[in-house]
Design an enzyme around this catalytic site. Structure first.
Site, PDB file in Angstrom:
ATOM      1  N   PHE A 123       0.604  -0.878  -0.222  1.00 20.81           N
ATOM      2  CA  PHE A 123       0.217   0.197  -0.314  1.00 20.81           C
ATOM      3  C   PHE A 123       0.833   1.360  -0.007  1.00 20.81           C
ATOM      4  O   PHE A 123       1.500   1.596   1.214  1.00 20.81           O
ATOM      5  CB  PHE A 123      -0.149  -0.050   1.008  1.00 20.81           C
ATOM      6  CG  PHE A 123      -2.241   0.688   1.420  1.00 20.81           C
ATOM      7  CD1 PHE A 123      -3.408   0.945   0.592  1.00 20.81           C
ATOM      8  CD2 PHE A 123      -1.778   1.537   2.371  1.00 20.81           C
ATOM      9  CE1 PHE A 123      -4.307   2.023   0.922  1.00 20.81           C
ATOM     10  CE2 PHE A 123      -2.304   2.819   2.077  1.00 20.81           C
ATOM     11  CZ  PHE A 123      -4.308   3.125   1.726  1.00 20.81           C
ATOM     12  N   LEU A 125       1.537   4.621   0.077  1.00 23.75           N
ATOM     13  CA  LEU A 125       0.695   6.287   0.875  1.00 23.75           C
ATOM     14  C   LEU A 125       1.508   6.572   0.809  1.00 23.75           C
ATOM     15  O   LEU A 125       1.800   7.987   1.043  1.00 23.75           O
ATOM     16  CB  LEU A 125      -0.668   5.934   1.688  1.00 23.75           C
ATOM     17  CG  LEU A 125      -1.474   7.416   1.286  1.00 23.75           C
ATOM     18  CD1 LEU A 125      -2.069   7.967   0.858  1.00 23.75           C
ATOM     19  CD2 LEU A 125      -1.760   6.787   2.561  1.00 23.75           C
ATOM     20  N   GLY A 242      -7.670  -1.394   7.996  1.00 20.63           N
ATOM     21  CA  GLY A 242      -6.379  -1.284   7.765  1.00 20.63           C
ATOM     22  C   GLY A 242      -6.819  -0.946   9.896  1.00 20.63           C
ATOM     23  O   GLY A 242      -5.682  -1.710  10.479  1.00 20.63           O
ATOM     24  N   GLY A 339       9.941  -7.402  35.679  1.00 23.26           N
ATOM     25  CA  GLY A 339      11.572  -7.329  35.875  1.00 23.26           C
ATOM     26  C   GLY A 339      13.186  -7.674  34.883  1.00 23.26           C
ATOM     27  O   GLY A 339      12.928  -7.758  33.632  1.00 23.26           O
ATOM     28  N   GLU A 363      -0.380   3.432   9.356  1.00 23.73           N
ATOM     29  CA  GLU A 363      -1.887   3.960   9.801  1.00 23.73           C
ATOM     30  C   GLU A 363      -2.669   5.073  10.597  1.00 23.73           C
ATOM     31  O   GLU A 363      -3.885   4.916  10.898  1.00 23.73           O
ATOM     32  CB  GLU A 363      -3.216   2.495   9.898  1.00 23.73           C
ATOM     33  CG  GLU A 363      -2.010   1.238   9.866  1.00 23.73           C
ATOM     34  CD  GLU A 363      -2.818   0.078   8.164  1.00 23.73           C
ATOM     35  OE1 GLU A 363      -3.723   0.180   8.850  1.00 23.73           O
ATOM     36  OE2 GLU A 363      -1.614  -0.869   8.455  1.00 23.73           O
ATOM     37  N   THR A 365      -1.333   7.830  12.996  1.00 24.99           N
ATOM     38  CA  THR A 365      -0.773   8.483  14.711  1.00 24.99           C
ATOM     39  C   THR A 365      -1.963   8.867  15.384  1.00 24.99           C
ATOM     40  O   THR A 365      -2.883   8.900  14.620  1.00 24.99           O
ATOM     41  CB  THR A 365      -0.637   9.687  14.713  1.00 24.99           C
ATOM     42  OG1 THR A 365      -0.743  10.996  14.521  1.00 24.99           O
ATOM     43  CG2 THR A 365       1.490   9.772  13.728  1.00 24.99           C
ATOM     44  N   SER A 366      -0.907   8.226  16.549  1.00 25.20           N
ATOM     45  CA  SER A 366      -2.603   8.844  17.890  1.00 25.20           C
ATOM     46  C   SER A 366      -3.244  10.052  17.247  1.00 25.20           C
ATOM     47  O   SER A 366      -4.114   9.922  17.764  1.00 25.20           O
ATOM     48  CB  SER A 366      -2.045   8.460  19.068  1.00 25.20           C
ATOM     49  OG  SER A 366      -2.023   7.028  19.183  1.00 25.20           O
TER      50      SER A 366
HETATM   51  N1  COS Z   1     -13.682   7.469   4.006  1.00 24.96           N
HETATM   52  C1  COS Z   1     -13.875   8.100   2.613  1.00 24.96           C
HETATM   53  N2  COS Z   1     -13.742   9.555   2.482  1.00 24.96           N
HETATM   54  C2  COS Z   1     -13.457   9.985   3.561  1.00 24.96           C
HETATM   55  C3  COS Z   1     -13.334   9.466   4.794  1.00 24.96           C
HETATM   56  C4  COS Z   1     -13.164   8.374   4.614  1.00 24.96           C
HETATM   57  N3  COS Z   1     -12.512   7.958   6.461  1.00 24.96           N
HETATM   58  N4  COS Z   1     -12.338  10.132   5.458  1.00 24.96           N
HETATM   59  C5  COS Z   1     -12.352  11.555   4.639  1.00 24.96           C
HETATM   60  N5  COS Z   1     -12.851  11.360   3.432  1.00 24.96           N
HETATM   61  C6  COS Z   1     -13.217  12.431   2.216  1.00 24.96           C
HETATM   62  C7  COS Z   1     -14.291  13.033   3.118  1.00 24.96           C
HETATM   63  O1  COS Z   1     -14.900  13.230   2.577  1.00 24.96           O
HETATM   64  C8  COS Z   1     -13.995  14.156   1.987  1.00 24.96           C
HETATM   65  O2  COS Z   1     -14.388  13.988   0.884  1.00 24.96           O
HETATM   66  P1  COS Z   1     -14.728  15.067  -0.552  1.00 24.96           P
HETATM   67  O3  COS Z   1     -13.790  15.784  -0.928  1.00 24.96           O
HETATM   68  O4  COS Z   1     -16.211  14.934  -1.062  1.00 24.96           O
HETATM   69  O5  COS Z   1     -15.319  16.616   0.871  1.00 24.96           O
HETATM   70  C9  COS Z   1     -12.201  13.725   2.529  1.00 24.96           C
HETATM   71  O6  COS Z   1     -12.174  12.609   2.082  1.00 24.96           O
HETATM   72  C10 COS Z   1     -11.154  14.936   2.917  1.00 24.96           C
HETATM   73  O7  COS Z   1     -11.538  14.974   4.399  1.00 24.96           O
HETATM   74  P2  COS Z   1     -10.952  15.643   5.033  1.00 24.96           P
HETATM   75  O8  COS Z   1     -11.048  17.009   4.211  1.00 24.96           O
HETATM   76  O9  COS Z   1     -10.939  14.762   6.420  1.00 24.96           O
HETATM   77  O10 COS Z   1      -8.808  15.500   4.951  1.00 24.96           O
HETATM   78  P3  COS Z   1      -8.286  15.828   5.714  1.00 24.96           P
HETATM   79  O11 COS Z   1      -6.866  16.190   4.783  1.00 24.96           O
HETATM   80  O12 COS Z   1      -8.302  17.291   6.469  1.00 24.96           O
HETATM   81  O13 COS Z   1      -8.142  15.161   6.957  1.00 24.96           O
HETATM   82  C11 COS Z   1      -7.041  12.759   7.522  1.00 24.96           C
HETATM   83  C12 COS Z   1      -7.665  14.098   6.199  1.00 24.96           C
HETATM   84  C13 COS Z   1      -6.069  13.854   8.707  1.00 24.96           C
HETATM   85  C14 COS Z   1      -7.742  12.317   8.996  1.00 24.96           C
HETATM   86  C15 COS Z   1      -6.433  11.964   6.232  1.00 24.96           C
HETATM   87  O14 COS Z   1      -4.869  12.729   5.528  1.00 24.96           O
HETATM   88  C16 COS Z   1      -5.118  10.982   7.163  1.00 24.96           C
HETATM   89  O15 COS Z   1      -5.736   9.879   7.751  1.00 24.96           O
HETATM   90  N6  COS Z   1      -3.711  10.834   8.043  1.00 24.96           N
HETATM   91  C17 COS Z   1      -3.362  10.045   8.455  1.00 24.96           C
HETATM   92  C18 COS Z   1      -2.755   9.388   7.330  1.00 24.96           C
HETATM   93  C19 COS Z   1      -2.368   7.588   7.530  1.00 24.96           C
HETATM   94  O16 COS Z   1      -3.248   6.867   8.095  1.00 24.96           O
HETATM   95  N7  COS Z   1      -0.856   7.238   6.916  1.00 24.96           N
HETATM   96  C20 COS Z   1      -0.416   5.964   6.929  1.00 24.96           C
HETATM   97  C21 COS Z   1      -0.649   5.562   5.860  1.00 24.96           C
HETATM   98  S1  COS Z   1      -0.709   3.896   6.245  1.00 24.96           S
HETATM   99  S2  COS Z   1       1.112   3.179   7.092  1.00 24.96           S
END
Ligand code: COS
Length: 393
Positions: A123, A125, A242, A339, A363, A365-366
């Site tokens: 994956f 990302l 995940g 221990g 996946e 952070t906290s």
């Molecule tokens: N499922 C489907 N769609 C989702 C969703 C979910 N769980 N969460 C958000 N979306 C959609 C929203 O609905 C929004 O859609 P529109 O474009 O139609 O408005 C879009 O995604 C953007 O959402 P949001 O504005 O909440 O995004 P942000 O950039 O503000 O924040 C976070 C998103 C921080 C939650 C996200 O970037 C994230 O999870 N970051 C951590 C990444 C991560 O886990 N990395 C580890 C990689 S794997 S080791």
């Protein structure tokens, strides 16, 4: 409310427990010491049907519900987080994304191979400069006459060196921000896919972790998962599964910490009595037990909601946050119970302590889980630069 598992769920759990004890536990320490990604063990896990637990049978999966999948992941997570990571990535991040976003041809092509373990998936990302801010992808996909060309780099990719297929997220149009992202199914033997092993990790020594260079990787239109602009949603929905899987694995670590600590505390004698008879030791056991049960209930709730087809992003983040933080605390406490004996790898608590640390990082952070929870509670996305009008007023 019914807290009883069905007979099938109990059977699956018992089978996974026996499999873990018979096949995984003994190899976990040696694989960690040798920094060996145990492909033979991965094959056995695949033969159990654990790589496609939630994939419908028509695509080669086991057709199980999420709660049952969580029970399997808990057991494997107790045995070895490195092997649990294989299941989480393959099943939740890769298979669930293809299942939800793939065309019929993509599902028929990829899922049976992934569920059987013939192929592994990864994956892609996270990038060197893109972690929590997942929408801000630097990897670019440029349109060509015949498809797309991808250039960029990915970082911390589990199974990136062993996978046959990689989900690669890339920006097609930076002006569109998260709505410009696309997800591609890249065959890893394609020219330009360049994985490199990452060494010297704190834990998960038996897990394969890669940095990946993407140098003019040419893909066709039918290698796109979802549409142009849907890449971010593909990623987020995959992470919903995940994070559930990571949380379930952490319940396994918590449970293991309780079991190993009780066993050690009843055997180990000091001051002419087992250390389990000391109130301060019992307090540590009790703290771990409470965290374990609470984490498990949160995981089951998230699984229940997934199986009911109800929204569960909030509850999944709650489970992920609590279970991972609890597992870190339990591993720490379990070492305290052991221990000095807990400071070497004769006991699994030493490995759990190192392996578990990454679970509050990967996946999401906290801190990211707290922002997802905070946003659900308040309706305010703390990551949006400008407050929405009604909130500002
Ligand atoms: N499922 C489907 N769609 C989702 C969703 C979910 N769980 N969460 C958000 N979306 C959609 C929203 O609905 C929004 O859609 P529109 O474009 O139609 O408005 C879009 O995604 C953007 O959402 P949001 O504005 O909440 O995004 P942000 O950039 O503000 O924040 C976070 C998103 C921080 C939650 C996200 O970037 C994230 O999870 N970051 C951590 C990444 C991560 O886990 N990395 C580890 C990689 S794997 S080791």
């Amino acid at each position: 409310m019914d807290f009883d598992l069905t007979d099938e769920q109990k059977l699956v759990r018992e089978t996974a427990r026996a499999f873990t004890d018979n096949e995984i536990v003994d190899r976990a320490r040696d694989n960690a010491r040798a920094e060996r990604f145990d492909v033979d063990l991965v094959r056995k896990i695949a033969d159990q049907g654990y790589l496609g637990a939630i994939v419908p049978r028509e695509y080669g999966g086991a057709g199980l519900d999420h709660l049952t999948y969580g029970l399997i992941v808990e057991e494997i997570g107790r045995g070895d987080s490195a092997m649990r990571t294989v299941i989480s990535v393959q099943t939740s991040l890769v298979c669930s994304a293809i299942l939800r976003w793939g065309t019929e041809e993509q599902k028929a092509h990829y899922l049976p191979r992934l569920c059987s373990g013939e192929w592994l998936g990864c994956f892609g990302l996270t990038e060197p400069d893109t972690g929590s801010d997942a929408a801000n992808q630097r990897t670019r996909a440029r349109r060509t006459d015949s498809g797309w060309v991808i250039n960029g780099a990915k970082m911390w990719i589990s199974m990136g060196n062993h996978a046959q297929v990689a989900l690669v997220f890339a920006q097609t149009d930076p002006e569109l921000k998260h709505r410009g992202l696309a997800c591609f199914l890249v065959d890893t033997d394609q020219p330009g896919y360049q994985p490199q092993e990452i060494h010297h990790k704190m834990g998960l020594h038996a897990s394969d972790t890669a940095s990946i260079g993407l140098d003019d990787v040419e893909v066709t239109d039918d290698q796109m998962l979802g549409e142009v602009g849907e890449g971010f949603k593909v990623a987020m929905s995959a992470l919903d599964s995940g994070r559930f899987s990571v949380a379930a694995g952490c319940v396994g670590i918590c449970q293991g910490c309780v079991e190993e600590s009780v066993r050690y505390a009843t055997e180990r004698r000091q001051f002419d009595r087992p250390i389990a008879s000391f109130q301060l030791v019992q307090a540590m056991l009790a703290e771990m037990k409470v965290k374990t049960d609470a984490a498990r209930m949160l995981v089951w709730r998230a699984g229940f909601l997934k199986d009911a087809g109800r929204p569960n992003t909030l509850e999944t983040s709650v489970a992920k946050l609590y279970a991972t933080e609890s597992a870190v605390e339990c591993a720490n406490t379990a070492i305290q119970v052991h221990g000095g004996a807990g400071y070497v790898d004769d006991h699994p608590v030493e490995r759990w302590f190192r392996d578990v640390r990454v679970t509050t990082l990967y996946e999401g952070t906290s801190q990211i889980q707290k922002l997802i929870i905070g946003c659900a509670l308040t309706g305010i996305n703390a990551l949006v630069p400008d407050l929405p009008e009604p909130v500002r007023a």
